[in-house]
Design a protein around this motif. Structure first.
Motif, PDB file in Angstrom:
ATOM      1  N   SER A 462       0.994  -0.923   0.471  1.00  0.00           N
ATOM      2  CA  SER A 462       0.044   0.244  -0.569  1.00  0.00           C
ATOM      3  C   SER A 462       0.985   1.396   0.587  1.00  0.00           C
ATOM      4  O   SER A 462       0.704   2.590  -0.495  1.00  0.00           O
ATOM      5  CB  SER A 462      -0.559   0.011   0.843  1.00  0.00           C
ATOM      6  N   LYS A 463       1.922   1.004   0.843  1.00  0.00           N
ATOM      7  CA  LYS A 463       2.989   2.258   0.808  1.00  0.00           C
ATOM      8  C   LYS A 463       3.381   2.885  -0.322  1.00  0.00           C
ATOM      9  O   LYS A 463       3.194   4.509  -1.214  1.00  0.00           O
ATOM     10  CB  LYS A 463       4.231   2.008   2.029  1.00  0.00           C
ATOM     11  N   VAL A 464       4.257   1.694  -0.943  1.00  0.00           N
ATOM     12  CA  VAL A 464       4.750   1.986  -2.761  1.00  0.00           C
ATOM     13  C   VAL A 464       3.318   2.375  -3.803  1.00  0.00           C
ATOM     14  O   VAL A 464       3.783   2.969  -4.369  1.00  0.00           O
ATOM     15  CB  VAL A 464       4.461   0.388  -3.065  1.00  0.00           C
ATOM     16  N   LEU A 465       2.336   1.809  -3.536  1.00  0.00           N
ATOM     17  CA  LEU A 465       0.932   2.347  -4.125  1.00  0.00           C
ATOM     18  C   LEU A 465       1.082   4.122  -4.009  1.00  0.00           C
ATOM     19  O   LEU A 465       0.446   4.948  -4.916  1.00  0.00           O
ATOM     20  CB  LEU A 465      -0.729   1.698  -3.969  1.00  0.00           C
ATOM     21  N   LYS A 466       0.068   4.033  -2.590  1.00  0.00           N
ATOM     22  CA  LYS A 466       0.725   5.597  -2.504  1.00  0.00           C
ATOM     23  C   LYS A 466       1.697   6.527  -2.841  1.00  0.00           C
ATOM     24  O   LYS A 466       1.838   7.484  -3.580  1.00  0.00           O
ATOM     25  CB  LYS A 466       1.116   5.837  -0.349  1.00  0.00           C
ATOM     26  N   GLN A 467       3.536   5.954  -2.695  1.00  0.00           N
ATOM     27  CA  GLN A 467       4.199   6.860  -3.256  1.00  0.00           C
ATOM     28  C   GLN A 467       4.166   7.229  -4.229  1.00  0.00           C
ATOM     29  O   GLN A 467       4.204   8.271  -5.140  1.00  0.00           O
ATOM     30  CB  GLN A 467       5.415   6.382  -2.700  1.00  0.00           C
ATOM     31  N   GLN A 468       4.029   5.954  -4.957  1.00  0.00           N
ATOM     32  CA  GLN A 468       4.044   6.334  -7.265  1.00  0.00           C
ATOM     33  C   GLN A 468       2.702   7.149  -6.891  1.00  0.00           C
ATOM     34  O   GLN A 468       3.119   8.004  -7.957  1.00  0.00           O
ATOM     35  CB  GLN A 468       3.883   5.250  -7.400  1.00  0.00           C
ATOM     36  N   TYR A 469       2.003   6.694  -6.329  1.00  0.00           N
ATOM     37  CA  TYR A 469       0.803   8.334  -6.922  1.00  0.00           C
ATOM     38  C   TYR A 469       0.555   9.546  -6.780  1.00  0.00           C
ATOM     39  O   TYR A 469       0.746  10.656  -7.335  1.00  0.00           O
ATOM     40  CB  TYR A 469      -0.839   7.758  -5.637  1.00  0.00           C
ATOM     41  N   TYR A 470       1.314   9.880  -5.629  1.00  0.00           N
ATOM     42  CA  TYR A 470       1.847  11.261  -5.387  1.00  0.00           C
ATOM     43  C   TYR A 470       3.637  11.746  -6.109  1.00  0.00           C
ATOM     44  O   TYR A 470       3.518  12.510  -5.966  1.00  0.00           O
ATOM     45  CB  TYR A 470       2.258  11.617  -3.789  1.00  0.00           C
ATOM     46  N   ALA A 471       4.549  10.365  -6.285  1.00  0.00           N
ATOM     47  CA  ALA A 471       5.584  11.111  -7.073  1.00  0.00           C
ATOM     48  C   ALA A 471       4.254  11.416  -8.522  1.00  0.00           C
ATOM     49  O   ALA A 471       5.342  12.062  -9.290  1.00  0.00           O
ATOM     50  CB  ALA A 471       6.141  10.227  -7.146  1.00  0.00           C
ATOM     51  N   LEU A 472       3.165  10.705  -8.941  1.00  0.00           N
ATOM     52  CA  LEU A 472       3.476  11.222 -10.012  1.00  0.00           C
ATOM     53  C   LEU A 472       1.983  12.645 -10.420  1.00  0.00           C
ATOM     54  O   LEU A 472       2.691  13.194 -11.213  1.00  0.00           O
ATOM     55  CB  LEU A 472       2.448   9.786 -11.015  1.00  0.00           C
ATOM     56  N   VAL A 473       1.810  12.695  -9.467  1.00  0.00           N
ATOM     57  CA  VAL A 473       1.113  13.721  -8.775  1.00  0.00           C
ATOM     58  C   VAL A 473       1.900  14.697  -9.264  1.00  0.00           C
ATOM     59  O   VAL A 473       1.884  16.183 -10.456  1.00  0.00           O
ATOM     60  CB  VAL A 473      -0.007  13.797  -8.056  1.00  0.00           C
ATOM     61  N   THR A 474       2.593  14.730  -8.190  1.00  0.00           N
ATOM     62  CA  THR A 474       3.956  15.809  -8.471  1.00  0.00           C
ATOM     63  C   THR A 474       5.208  15.869  -9.681  1.00  0.00           C
ATOM     64  O   THR A 474       5.104  17.110 -10.142  1.00  0.00           O
ATOM     65  CB  THR A 474       5.089  15.893  -7.707  1.00  0.00           C
TER      66      THR A 474
END
Length: 627
Positions: A462-474
């Motif tokens: 879940s942490k990896v998915l969250k990190q990827q999401y916010y990195a792609l938003v950024t």
């Protein structure tokens, strides 16, 4: 390996996720049309797996260990893929692992579905195909917008190619279900299966017919030759299995065909006829877009050099896009004025899945890949409708994959894994007697072990998915800021995203380019140099050339511009930058020679930019001529 247990809710959750997946699009993500689907599917599979694990544990009936040949082969391929980066010492983008692991888990879950639910899942894929086809038709009429500025038709994908590939994956399934549910049809006996009741049969028959018609109407507009060929081949695959049924009898009852009916049922004749028709068709689609076809033939030609260099283990997962352009540059450097110059371009796909496996995973990976195909098409003899539909879908993907890149399209991969799992259901079990004796204990042990493993991986996953999401938003925010030429201001966003996306080649090129434009040349050099391990193209090398030029490292800048030029010799911009470099350092001979090369270069696509470049080159020549 499968722990068979009847599950009521998990198939329905899976169906819901499959239906939603192609339409997922988070606009705040960079490349949201594709990355959104990856993140969504990663989360969806977590839910699916949890549902199945709880079902297995709560079910009171005995659970059987059920290992099939495909399970074994896929398990070997899975382990080979996992250890491959360690064997060659390289890293892979997290988005790849999210897709790979979630697809593997999905396969294991489908293998646990009760067989009576498999019809339901395939009918759901037909429903999805119908919705996508109707959606595409409405795009053609301007009712819905496409997802690409250059194409009117994309479905819920990013261009017509993947969209067409998805449709032809479902088309043969719809054909089979239509034929097997037609009124007074004998096909249900041919497939040795029945639907629940007459009302269900009528529904499936109508759904399959609408799906077929909708796909046939929209498919020509995609202009995907690979999809057209795949549709024809999968259709032939279906009809060849019907050659002795009432369908062929109806065809043979016509006056012209009746006279030659004995010849028509001859397998050799049908084979020759198929080869002739396909040869004519292949010639037609080749000349339909000749330059595009020649470009793909050239890619395959250069790719063979990659296989020769590392034949056993290959270059690494996702390393085709990292190293191919180097091989293309070497080819043009060794063969100046080669006829392939005008069809060359920046390349990220092999447009042939078997070649791609050989390049990235070596001949060892290719052999495993072929063994899986052999097991699917030649080691599964069941004539069940579900099995035949799954094989036909895979045949369509296989043909499409000879000329395109279905392994890059997540919704297609989901249908592929679903189809393989269905076929595995009907293969012969290969569990040895020793295991069979203790299967209940083994199954219980594995069930609890998998639950513990799932719970242990739930939080990190879940942490990896969250990190990827916010990195792609950024990253998307950084791109938006960059687009208004606020180069220095976008660097904070790029720096934040870098922590997560530091092995994403596209991101690294964009970040390095932004640093270069913000005049942080030394850092740009470091980022762009790192990018070469994940992605190579002319943009990267022209950006590196600009960095070296601004730092007065003219020889290195010259090397970078030359590399970009040799990568795609029909491009004007690298030669333009090279001529400007020679002019800046006062190298008259090279400046004039390069300027003349630009002026005399054949134009692939006429544009105002080309005219402006030629005007500047003329000024350089006139400048030195007046001295």
């Amino acid at each position: 390996m499968v722990l068979k247990a009847n599950s009521a809710i998990t198939p329905w959750i899976s169906i819901a996720m499959i239906l939603i997946l192609p339409f997922v699009y988070f606009h705040d993500l960079m490349y949201g049309i594709t990355t959104s689907k990856t993140l969504f599917w990663g989360g969806a599979v977590m839910l699916i797996v949890f549902s199945q694990l709880m079902t297995n544990l709560l079910k009171k009936k005995s659970i059987k260990v059920d290992i099939k040949p495909l399970d074994v082969l896929l398990g070997i391929y899975f382990m080979y893929t996992v250890i491959h980066p360690y064997l060659l010492d390289y890293s892979v983008d997290q988005l790849y692992w999210i897709e790979f692991l979630s697809l593997s888990a999905f396969y294991l879950v489908v293998r646990q579905f009760p067989k009576q639910k498999l019809n339901l899942v395939l009918v759901a894929t037909m429903l999805l195909g119908m919705i996508q086809a109707i959606y595409g038709n409405l795009q053609l009429y301007g009712i819905f917008r496409s997802n690409h500025g250059l194409f009117k038709l994309t479905g819920s994908f990013f261009n017509p190619g993947p969209y067409a590939g998805f449709l032809i994956t479902i088309l043969p399934i719809a054909i089979i279900y239509y034929l097997s549910t037609s009124k007074n049809s004998k096909y249900s006996r041919f497939f040795q299966t029945k639907l629940i009741n007459n009302r269900a049969i009528q529904f499936v028959n109508g759904l399959s017919l609408i799906t077929i018609v909708s796909i046939i109407l929209v498919l020509p507009a995609t202009q995907s030759r690979a999809a057209w060929l795949a549709a024809i081949c999968s259709g032939i695959f279906v009809l060849m299995h019907y050659r002795k049924t009432e369908l062929l009898n109806k065809i043979q009852s016509t006056p012209i065909i009746k006279k030659y009916s004995s010849l028509m049922i001859n397998r050799r004749f049908l084979t020759i006829l198929t080869v002739v028709v396909l040869s004519i068709f292949l010639s037609g689609i080749y000349f339909f877009k000749k330059n595009s076809a020649d470009g793909r033939l050239f890619i395959w030609k250069v790719s063979t050099n990659m296989v020769k260099d590392k034949p056993v283990l290959g270059h690494g997962i996702n390393k085709f896009k990292a190293y191919y352009m180097n091989y293309q540059a070497d080819y043009f450097k060794a063969n100046p004025n080669a006829p392939e110059e005008m069809v060359a371009d920046n390349v990220t796909y092999t447009f042939n899945e078997l070649i791609n496996v050989a390049v990235e995973k070596g001949l060892l990976g290719a052999v495993l890949f072929v063994m899986i195909l052999v097991s699917i098409f030649f080691r599964t003899t069941s004539s069940k409708r579900q099995v035949f539909a799954a094989k036909a879908a895979l045949m369509g993907v296989l043909i499409f994959g000879l000329f395109s890149y279905p392994s890059e399209i997540l919704p297609i991969k989901v249908i592929v894994m679903l189809s393989i799992a269905i076929i595995a259901h009907y293969q012969r079990t290969v569990v040895c007697p020793a295991i069979r004796k203790y299967e209940s204990r083994i199954a219980a042990y594995i069930n609890w072990s998998m639950l513990v493993l799932f719970l242990a991986l739930l939080i990190p996953g879940s942490k990896v998915l969250k990190q990827q999401y916010y990195a792609l938003v950024t990253w998307k925010d950084a791109t938006d800021i960059y687009s208004v030429e606020a180069y220095a201001e976008c660097l904070d966003e790029y720096e934040d995203a870098y922590e997560v996306l530091n092995n994403n080649g596209v991101f690294l090129v964009a970040y390095g380019k932004a640093l270069c434009m913000a005049k942080e040349y030394r850092k740009a050099e470091l980022i762009l140099t790192r990018s070469r391990d994940y992605l190579n193209n002319t943009i990267l090398y022209t950006a590196l050339g600009d960095c070296f030029k601004e730092q007065k490292e003219f020889e290195r800048a010259e090397d970078m511009y030359n590399k970009a030029w040799h990568m795609v010799p029909n491009r004007f911009y690298p030669l333009y930058l090279l001529a400007k470099l020679y002019d800046e350092i006062g190298d008259e001979q090279k400046a004039v020679r390069t300027a003349k090369l630009v002026i005399n270069k054949k134009v692939k696509i006429q544009s105002t930019a080309v005219d402006e470049i030629r005007t500047e080159m003329t000024q350089i020549i006139e400048k030195y001529a007046s001295w």
